[in-house]
Structures are given as C-alpha cells and as structure tokens.
Design a protein around this motif. Sequence first.
Motif, PDB file in Angstrom:
ATOM      1  N   ALA A 285      41.512 -17.924  -8.480  1.00  0.00           N
ATOM      2  CA  ALA A 285      41.887 -18.694  -9.666  1.00  0.00           C
ATOM      3  C   ALA A 285      42.705 -17.836 -10.633  1.00  0.00           C
TER       4      ALA A 285
ATOM      5  N   LEU B 102      46.248 -17.663  -9.346  1.00  0.00           N
ATOM      6  CA  LEU B 102      46.974 -18.906  -9.656  1.00  0.00           C
ATOM      7  C   LEU B 102      47.380 -18.941 -11.126  1.00  0.00           C
ATOM      8  N   TYR B 103      46.486 -18.516 -12.006  1.00  0.00           N
ATOM      9  CA  TYR B 103      46.772 -18.451 -13.429  1.00  0.00           C
ATOM     10  C   TYR B 103      47.999 -17.556 -13.677  1.00  0.00           C
TER      11      TYR B 103
ATOM     12  N   ASP C 238      51.273 -19.181 -12.633  1.00  0.00           N
ATOM     13  CA  ASP C 238      51.738 -20.187 -13.598  1.00  0.00           C
ATOM     14  C   ASP C 238      52.185 -19.584 -14.912  1.00  0.00           C
TER      15      ASP C 238
ATOM     16  N   LEU D  69      40.173 -19.743 -17.561  1.00  0.00           N
ATOM     17  CA  LEU D  69      40.399 -20.467 -16.307  1.00  0.00           C
ATOM     18  C   LEU D  69      39.882 -21.904 -16.379  1.00  0.00           C
TER      19      LEU D  69
ATOM     20  N   TRP E 162      50.040 -23.472 -18.512  1.00  0.00           N
ATOM     21  CA  TRP E 162      48.621 -23.571 -18.155  1.00  0.00           C
ATOM     22  C   TRP E 162      48.371 -24.899 -17.456  1.00  0.00           C
ATOM     23  N   ALA E 163      47.700 -24.876 -16.335  1.00  0.00           N
ATOM     24  CA  ALA E 163      47.479 -26.082 -15.524  1.00  0.00           C
ATOM     25  C   ALA E 163      46.502 -27.021 -16.213  1.00  0.00           C
TER      26      ALA E 163
ATOM     27  N   TYR F 133      41.770 -24.045 -13.895  1.00  0.00           N
ATOM     28  CA  TYR F 133      41.843 -23.394 -12.581  1.00  0.00           C
ATOM     29  C   TYR F 133      40.487 -23.363 -11.887  1.00  0.00           C
TER      30      TYR F 133
END
Length: 155
Positions: free
Chosen positions: A68, A71-72, A75, A89, A100-101, A105
Amino acid sequence: MSQSASRAPRRAKATPGRRDAGLTLIELMVVVVILALLAVVIVPRVIDRPDQARAARAQADIAAVSSALNLYRLDNGAYPTTEQGLGALVTRPTPAPSNWAEGGYLDRVPDDPWGRPYLYLSPGVHGPFDIVSQGADGRAGGTGTDADITSWQGQ
C-alpha cells in the motif's frame, strides 16, 4: 420332540479357554501408556504454533502495508511522512497529496498480532521506510517470540 422344545433358544456351549470380550486391566494400562507417550511427543510441537502464527501474521501485515505504501508513492511521488503515519493510507492526510486515491490504500491500518500499532518511520534507516512490530514483549530487540518483526527482514 415337541414343538415347544424345538423353538426354545439354544444356549452357546462353553468352550474351554474362551475369554470374555472385554479389556483386561493390563491391556487398558498399555493403551493409557501409549496415549501418554504420544502426548509427550506431540504436545510440545503443537504448543509453539500460536507464536509462529502470530509472527507469520505480522510478516503478512507488513507486506500488505508495504504494498500500500508503494502504491501511495506511485500516486503521490513520496511516501507518507513519519508524522502522517500509516493513517495516511486510510484517510487523506494534511497537507493533502494531489493524487491521493479516493477510498484510500487500505481499509484500515492493522495492529500487530499482540494488539499494538506497527511502528512506521519515513525515511527509514533500512530503506525508504521502516515498519516494525516489536514482538510479544513490545520492546525493541529480543529473541524468540519477543523478537522484532521488520519490513527489511529477508531482503
């Protein structure tokens, strides 16, 4: 011979040397001794399993959090700071990163198997970030079940 005599049940003839079908005390004692020996051999091996399971769970949690975090970084160009922590996260940190998704995450930040939060350091001493569970005793270092479980182990 009368009909009533022929219908009477026949009794089994006693045969010399025939024993009852039950267990003798000696046979029962042999079974108890065998079961005790099996318990002595097997129980110590089974007792260590909960500690091994906790360590395996901590390693799996750290691997999931590390993924995670990666992935952060993809992005947002950087890992969350130590101050933002692993909570970044799950909920948008402040200052908010631009990419930020939505939804985060992780669904939630797990606690280690002993009920304490994982320690997070970014930048890390051993890599771009460090994640640590301090084991059963909750203190740095240790051996056996008290040993630290870290994100840099096995690298």
